[in-house]
Design a protein around this motif. Structure first.
Motif, PDB file in Angstrom:
ATOM      1  N   ARG A 202       0.860  -1.182   0.000  1.00  0.00           N
ATOM      2  CA  ARG A 202       0.000   0.000   0.000  1.00  0.00           C
ATOM      3  C   ARG A 202       0.897   1.232   0.000  1.00  0.00           C
ATOM      4  NH1 ARG A 202      -4.019   0.209   4.709  1.00  0.00           N
ATOM      5  NH2 ARG A 202      -2.136   0.620   5.923  1.00  0.00           N
ATOM      6  N   LEU A 203       0.637   2.144  -0.959  1.00  0.00           N
ATOM      7  CA  LEU A 203       1.421   3.369  -1.093  1.00  0.00           C
ATOM      8  C   LEU A 203       0.496   4.561  -0.951  1.00  0.00           C
ATOM      9  CD1 LEU A 203       4.043   4.912  -1.850  1.00  0.00           C
ATOM     10  CD2 LEU A 203       3.291   4.756  -4.247  1.00  0.00           C
ATOM     11  N   VAL A 204       0.796   5.422   0.022  1.00  0.00           N
ATOM     12  CA  VAL A 204       0.113   6.701   0.147  1.00  0.00           C
ATOM     13  C   VAL A 204       1.020   7.744  -0.496  1.00  0.00           C
ATOM     14  CG1 VAL A 204      -0.864   8.402   1.720  1.00  0.00           C
ATOM     15  CG2 VAL A 204      -0.966   5.968   2.294  1.00  0.00           C
ATOM     16  N   PHE A 205       0.494   8.519  -1.461  1.00  0.00           N
ATOM     17  CA  PHE A 205       1.321   9.483  -2.182  1.00  0.00           C
ATOM     18  C   PHE A 205       0.515  10.739  -2.466  1.00  0.00           C
ATOM     19  CE2 PHE A 205      -0.863   7.030  -5.385  1.00  0.00           C
ATOM     20  CZ  PHE A 205      -1.184   7.942  -6.374  1.00  0.00           C
ATOM     21  N   GLU A 206       1.238  11.823  -2.796  1.00  0.00           N
ATOM     22  CA  GLU A 206       0.628  13.088  -3.163  1.00  0.00           C
ATOM     23  C   GLU A 206       0.916  13.360  -4.629  1.00  0.00           C
ATOM     24  OE1 GLU A 206       2.199  16.012  -0.549  1.00  0.00           O
ATOM     25  OE2 GLU A 206       0.999  15.382   1.186  1.00  0.00           O
ATOM     26  N   SER A 207      -0.068  13.985  -5.299  1.00  0.00           N
ATOM     27  CA  SER A 207       0.114  14.357  -6.695  1.00  0.00           C
ATOM     28  C   SER A 207      -0.780  15.557  -6.971  1.00  0.00           C
ATOM     29  CB  SER A 207      -0.249  13.193  -7.627  1.00  0.00           C
ATOM     30  OG  SER A 207      -0.056  13.573  -8.981  1.00  0.00           O
ATOM     31  N   ALA A 208      -0.167  16.645  -7.442  1.00  0.00           N
ATOM     32  CA  ALA A 208      -0.896  17.873  -7.774  1.00  0.00           C
ATOM     33  C   ALA A 208      -1.710  18.382  -6.579  1.00  0.00           C
ATOM     34  CB  ALA A 208      -1.795  17.652  -8.984  1.00  0.00           C
TER      35      ALA A 208
ATOM     36  N   ARG B  85      -4.044  13.887  -2.116  1.00  0.00           N
ATOM     37  CA  ARG B  85      -3.403  12.707  -1.529  1.00  0.00           C
ATOM     38  C   ARG B  85      -4.184  11.463  -1.953  1.00  0.00           C
ATOM     39  NH1 ARG B  85      -1.169  12.945   4.549  1.00  0.00           N
ATOM     40  NH2 ARG B  85       0.278  14.298   3.415  1.00  0.00           N
ATOM     41  N   TYR B  86      -3.470  10.403  -2.325  1.00  0.00           N
ATOM     42  CA  TYR B  86      -4.067   9.174  -2.837  1.00  0.00           C
ATOM     43  C   TYR B  86      -3.466   7.974  -2.110  1.00  0.00           C
ATOM     44  CZ  TYR B  86      -5.261  12.322  -6.705  1.00  0.00           C
ATOM     45  OH  TYR B  86      -5.730  13.358  -7.452  1.00  0.00           O
ATOM     46  N   VAL B  87      -4.135   6.824  -2.250  1.00  0.00           N
ATOM     47  CA  VAL B  87      -3.600   5.573  -1.733  1.00  0.00           C
ATOM     48  C   VAL B  87      -3.812   4.494  -2.790  1.00  0.00           C
ATOM     49  CG1 VAL B  87      -5.752   5.051  -0.506  1.00  0.00           C
ATOM     50  CG2 VAL B  87      -3.654   3.847   0.116  1.00  0.00           C
ATOM     51  N   ALA B  88      -2.719   3.810  -3.158  1.00  0.00           N
ATOM     52  CA  ALA B  88      -2.765   2.709  -4.124  1.00  0.00           C
ATOM     53  C   ALA B  88      -2.484   1.412  -3.366  1.00  0.00           C
ATOM     54  CB  ALA B  88      -1.739   2.912  -5.232  1.00  0.00           C
ATOM     55  N   THR B  89      -3.301   0.395  -3.618  1.00  0.00           N
ATOM     56  CA  THR B  89      -3.206  -0.861  -2.870  1.00  0.00           C
ATOM     57  C   THR B  89      -3.235  -2.035  -3.841  1.00  0.00           C
ATOM     58  OG1 THR B  89      -4.399   0.153  -1.041  1.00  0.00           O
ATOM     59  CG2 THR B  89      -4.231  -2.242  -1.034  1.00  0.00           C
TER      60      THR B  89
ATOM     61  N   LEU C 198      -7.920  10.233  -0.993  1.00  0.00           N
ATOM     62  CA  LEU C 198      -8.183  10.401   0.433  1.00  0.00           C
ATOM     63  C   LEU C 198      -8.787  11.767   0.712  1.00  0.00           C
ATOM     64  CD1 LEU C 198      -4.907   8.903   1.956  1.00  0.00           C
ATOM     65  CD2 LEU C 198      -7.126   7.801   1.684  1.00  0.00           C
ATOM     66  N   PRO C 199      -9.656  11.858   1.728  1.00  0.00           N
ATOM     67  CA  PRO C 199     -10.192  13.168   2.117  1.00  0.00           C
ATOM     68  C   PRO C 199      -9.058  14.089   2.568  1.00  0.00           C
ATOM     69  CG  PRO C 199     -11.447  11.369   3.119  1.00  0.00           C
ATOM     70  CD  PRO C 199     -10.229  10.752   2.513  1.00  0.00           C
ATOM     71  N   ALA C 200      -9.324  15.410   2.477  1.00  0.00           N
ATOM     72  CA  ALA C 200      -8.284  16.377   2.830  1.00  0.00           C
ATOM     73  C   ALA C 200      -7.885  16.268   4.297  1.00  0.00           C
ATOM     74  CB  ALA C 200      -8.754  17.794   2.503  1.00  0.00           C
ATOM     75  N   ASP C 201      -8.850  15.875   5.139  1.00  0.00           N
ATOM     76  CA  ASP C 201      -8.572  15.810   6.577  1.00  0.00           C
ATOM     77  C   ASP C 201      -8.265  14.392   7.045  1.00  0.00           C
ATOM     78  OD1 ASP C 201     -11.038  14.821   6.098  1.00  0.00           O
ATOM     79  OD2 ASP C 201     -12.052  15.832   7.761  1.00  0.00           O
ATOM     80  N   PHE C 202      -7.885  13.514   6.135  1.00  0.00           N
ATOM     81  CA  PHE C 202      -7.639  12.122   6.525  1.00  0.00           C
ATOM     82  C   PHE C 202      -6.393  12.029   7.401  1.00  0.00           C
ATOM     83  CE2 PHE C 202      -6.018   7.823   6.000  1.00  0.00           C
ATOM     84  CZ  PHE C 202      -7.167   7.085   6.186  1.00  0.00           C
ATOM     85  N   ASP C 203      -6.517  11.312   8.518  1.00  0.00           N
ATOM     86  CA  ASP C 203      -5.422  11.141   9.475  1.00  0.00           C
ATOM     87  C   ASP C 203      -4.698   9.825   9.174  1.00  0.00           C
ATOM     88  OD1 ASP C 203      -3.681  11.146  11.543  1.00  0.00           O
ATOM     89  OD2 ASP C 203      -5.184  11.036  13.146  1.00  0.00           O
TER      90      ASP C 203
ATOM     91  N   PRO D 278      -1.637  -3.310   4.781  1.00  0.00           N
ATOM     92  CA  PRO D 278      -2.087  -3.097   3.416  1.00  0.00           C
ATOM     93  C   PRO D 278      -3.228  -4.027   3.074  1.00  0.00           C
ATOM     94  CG  PRO D 278       0.310  -3.278   3.519  1.00  0.00           C
ATOM     95  CD  PRO D 278      -0.212  -3.649   4.859  1.00  0.00           C
ATOM     96  N   GLY D 279      -4.158  -3.530   2.313  1.00  0.00           N
ATOM     97  CA  GLY D 279      -5.270  -4.372   1.875  1.00  0.00           C
ATOM     98  C   GLY D 279      -6.496  -4.242   2.728  1.00  0.00           C
ATOM     99  N   GLY D 280      -6.628  -3.190   3.572  1.00  0.00           N
ATOM    100  CA  GLY D 280      -7.800  -3.012   4.415  1.00  0.00           C
ATOM    101  C   GLY D 280      -9.004  -2.553   3.617  1.00  0.00           C
ATOM    102  N   GLY D 281     -10.015  -2.012   4.308  1.00  0.00           N
ATOM    103  CA  GLY D 281     -11.243  -1.592   3.653  1.00  0.00           C
ATOM    104  C   GLY D 281     -11.072  -0.267   2.928  1.00  0.00           C
ATOM    105  N   GLU D 282     -12.168   0.269   2.366  1.00  0.00           N
ATOM    106  CA  GLU D 282     -12.137   1.510   1.626  1.00  0.00           C
ATOM    107  C   GLU D 282     -11.804   2.659   2.568  1.00  0.00           C
ATOM    108  OE1 GLU D 282     -15.694   2.074  -0.521  1.00  0.00           O
ATOM    109  OE2 GLU D 282     -15.483   0.251  -1.725  1.00  0.00           O
ATOM    110  N   LEU D 283     -10.943   3.585   2.061  1.00  0.00           N
ATOM    111  CA  LEU D 283     -10.479   4.700   2.883  1.00  0.00           C
ATOM    112  C   LEU D 283     -10.977   6.034   2.355  1.00  0.00           C
ATOM    113  CD1 LEU D 283      -6.774   3.481   3.226  1.00  0.00           C
ATOM    114  CD2 LEU D 283      -8.627   3.129   4.854  1.00  0.00           C
ATOM    115  N   GLY D 284     -11.345   6.117   1.096  1.00  0.00           N
ATOM    116  CA  GLY D 284     -11.790   7.381   0.507  1.00  0.00           C
ATOM    117  C   GLY D 284     -12.578   7.135  -0.764  1.00  0.00           C
ATOM    118  N   GLU D 285     -12.540   8.102  -1.686  1.00  0.00           N
ATOM    119  CA  GLU D 285     -13.267   7.977  -2.957  1.00  0.00           C
ATOM    120  C   GLU D 285     -12.547   6.972  -3.857  1.00  0.00           C
ATOM    121  OE1 GLU D 285     -14.398  10.664  -6.893  1.00  0.00           O
ATOM    122  OE2 GLU D 285     -13.359  11.575  -5.177  1.00  0.00           O
TER     123      GLU D 285
END
Length: 818
Positions: free
Chosen positions: A76-82, A85-89, A110-115, A124-131
């Motif tokens: 699972r990779l959490v990354f920023e682009s433009a 913030r996104y998460v690829a799993t 991910l939501p803007a306020d995601f902790d 890695p591989g958990g449930g849905e975290l955002g859109e």
């Protein structure tokens, strides 16, 4: 793309769950010995995004991702682009047959306020975290390319530069290098603009032709048509005013004609109404039938009353006779007592006989017992004599007797001993006789006891029945009373039958009476209806006791009234004709006004004033509608001409833009400019890295190196040594990273660059220059810079270090920061 956090479990050498936090690591190094798993960290970033890794065999890349001893791998990779913030799993599992497949792949915004701390312990591989942007490996291919801004091949050329492919952009063919720059700079937008311009030109030309077709059908949309419609409207409005002025006269004439017609119609209606009143047939017979029916109904009712009284008397007599069931039970008990008395006598005789037989059996048993005793005594005596006879030969005078132990002085005479067998047979016969008589005595005693008990039971039952029947009627009396009850029941049945027949007769008589009464009421209703219909003319009063007389008086009176109205009809008919003629004259006058203006008269020649006024109003309404249509069509035609001019101008502009962008001339010019800027930047970096020895040049789609230490000799990049190739490739990669943000037409930017190549081949001076160059690049803060190295001297100059070590269980990462 800037990595924020990387979670691994079961991925190649990272067997255990591992989290690498890149927060605050704008300039970092992955440090560790060869084979420890440093490059695997970059592999995991690439795999999470694109599902493959450059240094793997692409046909078996998914199988290479799973640790040999693991059944599941999760990345699972959490990354920023433009700025987002996104998460690829990606999750892989090994089947029972050893086949490795991807069981989950997804990309989420991910939501803007995601902790991110909420991800701890959630592997890695958990449930849905955002859109959710993608949910399958196929969907992720396009989604990741759109989010990161580049496909896999360009990502591994410009962002993650893996071992063995660091110089790919330097050595790439011109077509591939051009494709990379087109994607990175977003230059395909100009192709799309040209295509859109050509499409817009076609659409504008189509709109012009469509408007011309509409205008061809609107040749009548002129100012003259509008003026003619206004003149016709004024004419018809004057007609409507003239018709309205003539309406009162026509209305008054129509009213007088209508009143005359109504008076004639009223007279005719009264005559028809009075002529239709006649007495119905059979009225007199109906009254007589009603009287007869009432008499029959009364007689039938009396017959029912008599029959019901007779039935009640029969029922009372039957009730007084008593309950036949009780009488039958008493008679049955008399019969039972007689049977028990007879049975008791028979049992008494049986008991006496049993007592006699039992006494005889007891006597025989006593005699048998005595005989047995005697036989047993005889057997004992025989045994004694037999014993003495056996000892006699042994005795001798002067010797002791073996029995008494005394000296024998004299021998006894010879003993004649009886036979023991006969004595034993006598005992056996006596015992058998004793046993038989004993059994017979016991059996007879049992028979006597049973007979005695049965007799006592019968005696008890007989005594109880006798007590119960004390005071009861005798059997003959009971039999007579039961016979009387049967006769009374038959009488009651006959009475009930007579009641049923009488009630049927009453029902028929009542139905006949009701029918005649109904017919009589119907006759009066018809009379009342006929009289009410002419009540306003003063009919005679009815005699409510004589329907026939009432009908006759009403019919005679109606005939006289009908004759009087027939006599008055001629005068009223003449008045109606005169009023109708006057109304037609006024109607012709109003119709002439319509004719003058060309407005059709009402279809009905006898139409009233309202119809003429309506015809004028409709004509005005049609004229107003015609005037509005003419004005609207004129305005519509003007609007279409204005729209046509606009579409024509749009067509010219779109054609001009498409011409300017045709054949990719503008794109090629932009690529040339971008490559010139890229080469200038790379040359400056290469001069710094090579201490002024080399510069980079570009000509005819190929890179060259100018060697200032060898009379500015131009060398193809393929002739460079490993260290020289590293310096040139690094210079080009850094220049590409620096120049991309300023050259791109899209949001694509190289927010990070990660190098995995060749630092160990550099001499100390060059290594120091490379380190300083990377430090300057990271210090600008607009991108993350990461390197993979095992050179400790280089790593010590980098503020954030990830120490990678490997043991028997797998690789582990520890973060250090200075």
């Amino acid at each position: 793309m800037r990595p924020v956090r990387l979670d691994l479990a079961g991925f190649t050498v990272f067997r255990d769950e591992t989290t690498i936090d890149f927060a605050g690591a704008d300039f970092f190094a992955l440090l560790g010995p060869t084979g420890s798993g440093k490059s695997t960290v970059l592999d995991a970033i690439c795999f999470a995004l694109y599902g493959t890794v450059p240094r793997w065999d692409h046909l078996r890349s998914v199988e290479n991702a799973l640790s040999p001893s693991a059944s599941e791998a999760r990345v699972r990779l959490v990354f920023e682009s433009a700025g987002a913030r996104y998460v690829a799993t990606r999750v892989l599992r090994r089947s029972a047959r050893g086949k490795v497949t991807t069981t989950r792949a997804g990309l989420e915004r991910l939501p803007a306020d995601f902790d991110l701390s909420t991800l701890d312990g959630d592997g890695p591989g958990g449930g849905e975290l955002g859109e959710v942007l993608a949910g399958t490996p196929t969907e992720m291919t396009d989604a990741v390319a759109a989010t990161v801004g580049m496909p896999y091949e360009q990502f591994t050329t410009c962002v993650v530069l893996p071992q063995g492919e660091f110089a790919e952009f330097l050595h790439a063919k011109p077509a591939k290098r051009q494709e990379i720059l087109v994607n990175l700079l977003g230059l395909r937008v100009y192709q799309r603009i040209a295509e859109r311009a050509r499409q817009s030109a076609k659409e504008a030309d189509s709109d012009v032709r469509a408007i011309d077709a509409l205008l061809d059908g609107m040749t009548d949309a002129t100012e003259q048509s509008v003026a003619e419609a206004a003149g016709r409207l004024d004419q018809l409005r004057g007609l409507a005013e003239a018709v309205a002025a003539a309406v009162p006269e026509l209305t008054d004439a129509e009213r007088r004609a209508a009143e005359a017609r109504e008076a004639l119609a009223d007279l005719d209606a009264e005559g028809r109404l009075l002529a239709g009143i006649t007495a119905p047939d059979g009225v007199a017979e109906l009254a007589h039938a009603a009287g007869r029916a009432r008499t029959g109904a009364a007689a039938a009712l009396a017959a029912v009353t008599d029959a019901e009284h007779a039935e009640e008397q029969a029922a009372a007599a039957l009730d007084a006779a008593g309950d036949p069931a009780v009488l039958r039970r008493t008679l049955e008990r008399h019969r039972e007592r007689a049977a028990l008395a007879a049975e008791e006598i028979a049992l008494a005789e049986a008991v006496a006989a049993a007592e006699q037989r039992a006494g005889q059996a007891r006597t025989e048993a006593a005699a048998a017992e005595t005989a047995l005793t005697e036989a047993e005594a005889a057997l004992a005596a025989a045994r004694t004599a037999q014993t003495a006879a056996a000892l006699r030969p042994e005795l001798a005078v002067g010797h002791d007797c073996p029995v008494c132990a005394r000296e024998v002085t004299e021998l006894p005479p010879p003993i004649d001993a009886p036979h023991l067998a006969e004595a034993r047979a006598a005992v056996t016969a006596a015992r058998d006789r004793r046993d038989r008589t004993d059994r017979a005595a016991r059996e007879l005693a049992g028979t006597l006891a049973a007979a005695t008990r049965q007799r006592e039971q019968v005696a008890d039952r007989l005594a109880a029945l006798t007590a119960d029947l004390d005071g009861a009627p005798d059997p003959d009396t009971l039999t007579g009373r039961l016979a009387d009850i049967d006769r009374l029941r038959s009488a009651q049945t006959a009475a009930r039958t007579r009641v049923t027949a009488a009630r049927r007769d009453q029902q028929r008589a009542r139905a006949a009476a009701d029918d005649t009464e109904r017919r009589l009421r119907t006759g009066w209703q018809r009379y009342d209806s006929a009289r009410d219909a002419v009540s306003r003319f003063g009919p005679p009063t009815a005699d409510r006791d004589d329907l026939a007389a009432s009908w006759q008086a009403l019919a005679d009176w109606a005939a006289e009234g009908a004759a009087a109205r027939r006599a008055a009809r001629a005068d009223r008919l003449a008045g109606a004709k005169q009023a109708a003629t006057a109304a037609d004259a006024v109607r012709d006058k109003v119709g002439a006004l319509l004719d003058e203006c060309g407005v059709p008269r009402p279809a009905d020649s006898a139409a009233d004033a309202g119809a003429y006024q309506l015809a004028a109003a409709l004509a005005v309404e049609r004229a107003e509608a015609g005037h509005r249509r003419a004005a609207e069509r004129y305005e519509q035609a003007a609007g279409l001409r204005e729209r046509r001019a606009g579409h024509a101008r749009a067509n010219q502009v779109a054609k001009a833009l498409a011409t300017h962008l045709a054949a990719d001339r503008f794109q090629r010019w932009l690529l040339t400019e971008a490559m010139d800027l890229l080469v200038d930047g790379a040359s400056a970096i290469l001069r710094e890295l090579s201490a002024g020895q080399y510069e980079l040049a570009y000509e005819a789609g190929e890179f060259f190196v100018v060697d200032h230490h060898d009379a500015d000799l131009r060398r193809a990049v393929r002739t460079l040594s490993g260290g020289e190739t590293f310096q040139a490739s690094l210079a080009l990669a850094l220049a590409l990273s620096e120049q991309l943000a300023g050259l791109s037409t899209t949001t694509t930017s190289l927010e990070s660059i990660m190098l995995d190549e060749g630092f160990g081949t550099l001499d100390p001076g060059t290594l120091d220059t490379v380190a300083a160059t990377l430090e300057n690049l990271a210090a600008r803060g607009d991108r993350m810079v990461g390197i993979v190295t095992h050179v400790a001297e280089l790593a010590e100059r980098i503020p954030v270090r990830y120490l990678v070590r490997k043991d028997a269980r797998g690789a582990h990462v520890t973060r250090e920061q200075t």
